[in-house]
Design an enzyme around this catalytic site. Structure first.
Site, PDB file in Angstrom:
ATOM      1  N   GLY A   1      45.689  82.775  -7.298  1.00  0.00           N
ATOM      2  CA  GLY A   1      46.871  82.770  -8.180  1.00  0.00           C
ATOM      3  C   GLY A   1      47.896  81.749  -7.705  1.00  0.00           C
TER       4      GLY A   1
ATOM      5  N   ARG B   1      39.907  80.224  -9.699  1.00  0.00           N
ATOM      6  CA  ARG B   1      39.085  81.181  -8.964  1.00  0.00           C
ATOM      7  C   ARG B   1      37.650  80.726  -9.203  1.00  0.00           C
ATOM      8  NH1 ARG B   1      43.308  84.859 -10.670  1.00  0.00           N
ATOM      9  NH2 ARG B   1      44.512  85.385  -8.810  1.00  0.00           N
TER      10      ARG B   1
ATOM     11  N   ASP C   1      44.315  85.812   0.789  1.00  0.00           N
ATOM     12  CA  ASP C   1      43.212  86.268   1.650  1.00  0.00           C
ATOM     13  C   ASP C   1      41.843  85.780   1.177  1.00  0.00           C
ATOM     14  OD1 ASP C   1      44.384  87.635   3.695  1.00  0.00           O
ATOM     15  OD2 ASP C   1      44.395  89.575   2.676  1.00  0.00           O
TER      16      ASP C   1
ATOM     17  N   THR D   1      50.971  83.331  -1.936  1.00  0.00           N
ATOM     18  CA  THR D   1      50.757  84.390  -2.934  1.00  0.00           C
ATOM     19  C   THR D   1      52.070  85.122  -3.171  1.00  0.00           C
ATOM     20  OG1 THR D   1      49.739  86.541  -3.381  1.00  0.00           O
ATOM     21  CG2 THR D   1      49.842  85.909  -1.078  1.00  0.00           C
TER      22      THR D   1
ATOM     23  N   ASP E   1      52.208  88.107  -3.841  1.00  0.00           N
ATOM     24  CA  ASP E   1      51.984  89.532  -3.552  1.00  0.00           C
ATOM     25  C   ASP E   1      52.457  89.984  -2.162  1.00  0.00           C
ATOM     26  OD1 ASP E   1      50.720  89.558  -6.022  1.00  0.00           O
ATOM     27  OD2 ASP E   1      48.723  89.287  -5.171  1.00  0.00           O
TER      28      ASP E   1
ATOM     29  N   ASP F   1      50.826  90.144   0.442  1.00  0.00           N
ATOM     30  CA  ASP F   1      49.809  91.092   0.933  1.00  0.00           C
ATOM     31  C   ASP F   1      48.906  90.502   2.018  1.00  0.00           C
ATOM     32  OD1 ASP F   1      48.528  89.308  -0.712  1.00  0.00           O
ATOM     33  OD2 ASP F   1      47.350  90.791  -1.794  1.00  0.00           O
TER      34      ASP F   1
ATOM     35  N   ARG G   1      48.941  92.910  -7.435  1.00  0.00           N
ATOM     36  CA  ARG G   1      47.527  93.282  -7.308  1.00  0.00           C
ATOM     37  C   ARG G   1      47.424  94.685  -6.715  1.00  0.00           C
ATOM     38  NH1 ARG G   1      42.850  89.095  -5.453  1.00  0.00           N
ATOM     39  NH2 ARG G   1      44.392  87.648  -6.239  1.00  0.00           N
TER      40      ARG G   1
ATOM     41  N   ARG H   1      55.160  84.666 -11.872  1.00  0.00           N
ATOM     42  CA  ARG H   1      54.518  83.620 -11.072  1.00  0.00           C
ATOM     43  C   ARG H   1      55.140  82.243 -11.301  1.00  0.00           C
ATOM     44  NH1 ARG H   1      48.537  85.246 -11.136  1.00  0.00           N
ATOM     45  NH2 ARG H   1      48.127  83.257 -12.147  1.00  0.00           N
TER      46      ARG H   1
HETATM   47  P1  ADP Z   1      43.601  84.792  -3.256  1.00  0.00           P
HETATM   48  O1  ADP Z   1      43.256  83.598  -2.452  1.00  0.00           O
HETATM   49  O2  ADP Z   1      44.942  84.707  -3.892  1.00  0.00           O
HETATM   50  O3  ADP Z   1      43.355  86.088  -2.511  1.00  0.00           O
HETATM   51  P2  ADP Z   1      41.131  85.242  -4.743  1.00  0.00           P
HETATM   52  O4  ADP Z   1      40.778  86.507  -4.055  1.00  0.00           O
HETATM   53  O5  ADP Z   1      40.955  85.185  -6.235  1.00  0.00           O
HETATM   54  O6  ADP Z   1      42.625  84.804  -4.524  1.00  0.00           O
HETATM   55  O7  ADP Z   1      40.274  84.092  -4.046  1.00  0.00           O
HETATM   56  C1  ADP Z   1      40.412  82.748  -4.455  1.00  0.00           C
HETATM   57  C2  ADP Z   1      39.067  82.058  -4.343  1.00  0.00           C
HETATM   58  O8  ADP Z   1      38.662  82.020  -2.972  1.00  0.00           O
HETATM   59  C3  ADP Z   1      37.903  82.747  -5.070  1.00  0.00           C
HETATM   60  O9  ADP Z   1      37.844  82.456  -6.437  1.00  0.00           O
HETATM   61  C4  ADP Z   1      36.717  82.162  -4.330  1.00  0.00           C
HETATM   62  O10 ADP Z   1      36.422  80.862  -4.795  1.00  0.00           O
HETATM   63  C5  ADP Z   1      37.240  82.076  -2.900  1.00  0.00           C
HETATM   64  N1  ADP Z   1      36.826  83.256  -2.162  1.00  0.00           N
HETATM   65  C6  ADP Z   1      37.309  84.515  -2.240  1.00  0.00           C
HETATM   66  N2  ADP Z   1      36.652  85.360  -1.419  1.00  0.00           N
HETATM   67  C7  ADP Z   1      35.707  84.617  -0.813  1.00  0.00           C
HETATM   68  C8  ADP Z   1      34.691  84.904   0.153  1.00  0.00           C
HETATM   69  N3  ADP Z   1      34.533  86.132   0.646  1.00  0.00           N
HETATM   70  N4  ADP Z   1      33.897  83.891   0.557  1.00  0.00           N
HETATM   71  C9  ADP Z   1      34.065  82.652   0.065  1.00  0.00           C
HETATM   72  N5  ADP Z   1      34.995  82.303  -0.833  1.00  0.00           N
HETATM   73  C10 ADP Z   1      35.809  83.270  -1.285  1.00  0.00           C
HETATM   74  O1  F6P Z   2      47.687  87.344  -6.637  1.00  0.00           O
HETATM   75  C1  F6P Z   2      48.689  86.991  -7.550  1.00  0.00           C
HETATM   76  C2  F6P Z   2      48.535  87.764  -8.835  1.00  0.00           C
HETATM   77  O2  F6P Z   2      49.567  87.359  -9.710  1.00  0.00           O
HETATM   78  C3  F6P Z   2      48.509  89.277  -8.691  1.00  0.00           C
HETATM   79  O3  F6P Z   2      49.803  89.819  -8.536  1.00  0.00           O
HETATM   80  C4  F6P Z   2      47.829  89.691  -9.964  1.00  0.00           C
HETATM   81  O4  F6P Z   2      47.145  90.912  -9.787  1.00  0.00           O
HETATM   82  C5  F6P Z   2      46.859  88.573 -10.209  1.00  0.00           C
HETATM   83  O5  F6P Z   2      47.298  87.454  -9.462  1.00  0.00           O
HETATM   84  C6  F6P Z   2      46.726  88.190 -11.658  1.00  0.00           C
HETATM   85  O6  F6P Z   2      45.753  87.233 -11.785  1.00  0.00           O
HETATM   86  P1  F6P Z   2      45.446  86.421 -13.125  1.00  0.00           P
HETATM   87  O7  F6P Z   2      46.386  85.267 -13.166  1.00  0.00           O
HETATM   88  O8  F6P Z   2      44.044  85.999 -12.973  1.00  0.00           O
HETATM   89  O9  F6P Z   2      45.706  87.335 -14.273  1.00  0.00           O
END
Ligand code: ADP
Ligand code: F6P
Length: 331
Positions: free
Chosen positions: A16, A77, A108, A130, A132, A134, A176, A258
Site C-alpha cells: 500500500g 502487490r 512487512d 505503511t 498502519d 504495524d 488492516r 492514504r
Molecule cells: P506490505 O509490504 O505493505 O505489508 P503486502 O503484504 O501486500 O504489503 O506485500 C507487498 C508485496 O511484497 C507482495 O505483493 C509480494 O510481492 C511481496 N511479498 C509479501 N510477502 C512475501 C513473502 N512472504 N515472500 C516474498 N514476497 C512477499
Molecule cells: O496497508 C495499508 C492499507 O491501506 C491497509 O490499511 C488496508 O487494509 C489495505 O492497505 C488496503 O489495501 P488496498 O489498497 O489493496 O485496498
C-alpha cells in the site's frame, strides 16, 4: 554483509502506498548520488522488478516530490514474487541491471520479499512505509502521521453533523489487522468508544448500554471509532439503531486516509530513513531494516525484525479508556 563495493543501487516502493514515500525515494536518490553511486528507480514494486521497469534516476527526477502524496515510482502487490521462481527471477534482474544494493520501501510483506532477495545474494535494506504502524521493530512508519491526521480531521467533521442530528456515528478507519490508527484517532477525537482488534471483546450489548448511558447523561453524539480489522460498520450501525432507538450512521473513511501531502514529520523521518538505507548499503550491510526506536534511527536484521511481535501499549489503552465520558471506575 555486502561482499563487493556498491556502485549502483535501486529503489522501489511496494504494498500500500503511504504519504512520505516520495520523501524517502528522494532521499535514497539524492543521498546515493551525493555519495557517487548510480541510482535506479524500479516502478511498481516487485512487479516492475520482474518486468524490468527500471530507469536511471537523476537529482532532478525527484524535484518537487517531497510535498506530494502517493509514490512517484508507483506501487503494486505482486503474487508472482511470493514464489521461489519469482524471487530467483528478481535476483537475476538485479544482477542484469548491475544493481548491487536495493532499498525496499514498504511494510512487512515487502520486507519478506527483501529478505528472500538478500538470501539470493542481493544486498537489500528495508524502509518501513505503511499507514498502519504495524511493523514491530519500529515505533514510526512512513505515512502513519499523515494518515492519522487526515482521519482525525475527517472524524471531527463527522462529529459536527453527528452532534447536530444527535446521532451515534461509527467511523471505520484503516489499519488492516492492526488497531493503531483507530486507537490514535479515538484518543485524538475524544471518541466515546474505540473498537480495535487487539482489545475488542465483541460484547455488543456493552457497547449498546454505553450508548444508552451516554445519552441519558446528555451527550448529543456518540462517536465510535471502529478499526478495519473489526469492520462490518454498516451492519453494526443497523443493529445499534434497532437496539437503542438512536439514529446511527456508519462512515468508512477508506483510501482517502492514504492520500494527501505528507506532514512535516513524515517528510523529515522518511528523508532520514531513506538516507540511512543508502548509508547502510555503503557500510557493506544487507538484509537490514531501518527503524525508529527510543528517539533514534536504528537498524535491525530483517529476519529478527519480521520475527518481532507488536502489541498495543497497555498504559495507553488504559488511559484512553479512562478519558471516555462513560468511564466507570474499575469497569
Ligand atoms: P506490505 O509490504 O505493505 O505489508 P503486502 O503484504 O501486500 O504489503 O506485500 C507487498 C508485496 O511484497 C507482495 O505483493 C509480494 O510481492 C511481496 N511479498 C509479501 N510477502 C512475501 C513473502 N512472504 N515472500 C516474498 N514476497 C512477499
Ligand atoms: O496497508 C495499508 C492499507 O491501506 C491497509 O490499511 C488496508 O487494509 C489495505 O492497505 C488496503 O489495501 P488496498 O489498497 O489493496 O485496498
Amino acid at each position: 554483509m555486502a561482499e563487493k563495493e556498491i556502485k549502483t543501487i535501486g529503489v522501489l516502493t511496494s504494498g500500500g502506498d503511504a504519504p512520505g514515500m516520495n520523501a524517502a525515494i528522494r532521499a535514497v536518490v539524492r543521498r546515493g548520488l551525493s555519495k557517487g553511486l548510480n541510482v535506479k528507480g524500479i516502478y511498481k514494486g516487485y512487479a516492475g522488478l520482474l518486468n524490468e521497469e527500471i530507469v536511471d534516476m537523476t537529482a532532478k527526477d525527484v524535484s518537487d516530490t517531497i510535498e506530494r502524496g502517493g509514490t512517484i515510482l508507483y506501487t503494486a502487490r505482486c503474487a508472482e514474487f511470493r514464489t521461489e521462481d519469482g524471487q530467483r527471477q528478481g535476483a537475476e534482474v538485479c544482477r542484469k541491471h548491475g544493481i548491487d544494493g536495493l532499498v525496499v520501501i514498504g511494510g512487512d510483506g515487502s520486507f519478506a520479499g527483501a529478505q528472500k532477495l538478500a538470501n539470493l545474494g542481493v544486498n537489500t535494506i528495508g524502509v518501513p512505509g505503511t499507514i498502519d504502524l504495524d511493523i514491530a521493530c519500529t515505533e514510526y512508519t512512513i505515512g502513519f502521521d499523515t494518515a492519522v491526521n487526515t482521519a482525525m480531521d475527517a472524524i471531527d467533521k463527522v462529529r459536527d453533523t453527528s452532534t447536530s442530528h444527535e446521532r451515534c456515528s461509527i467511523i471505520e478507519v484503516m489499519g488492516r489487522r492492526a488497531g493503531y490508527l483507530a486507537l490514535w484517532c479515538g484518543i485524538a477525537n475524544g471518541a466515546e468508544d474505540i473498537l480495535i482488534p487487539e482489545k475488542y471483546d465483541y460484547d455488543e450489548q456493552r457497547l449498546i448500554n454505553n450508548i444508552i448511558d451516554s445519552r441519558k447523561k446528555g451527550k448529543k453524539h456518540h462517536i465510535i471509532v471502529n478499526a478495519e480489522g473489526i469492520g462490518h460498520s454498516e451492519a453494526m450501525a443497523k443493529r445499534i439503531e434497532a437496539a437503542t432507538g438512536i439514529e446511527t450512521r456508519a462512515t468508512i473513511l477508506g483510501h482517502m486516509q492514504r492520500g494527501g501531502s505528507p506532514t512535516c514529520k513524515d517528510r523529515v523521518y522518511a528523508s532520514m530513513m531513506g538516507a540511512m538505507a543508502v548509508d547502510l548499503l555503503l557500510e557493506g550491510k544487507s538484509c537490514r531494516v531501518v527503524g525508529y526506536r527510543h528517539g533514534a534511527f536504528v537498524d535491525f536484521d530483517i529476519n529478527e525484525a519480521l520475527a518481532m511481535q507488536k502489541s498495543v501499549d497497555e498504559y495507553q489503552w488504559e488511559v484512553c479508556n479512562s478519558l471516555s465520558h462513560n468511564y466507570k471506575k474499575n469497569n
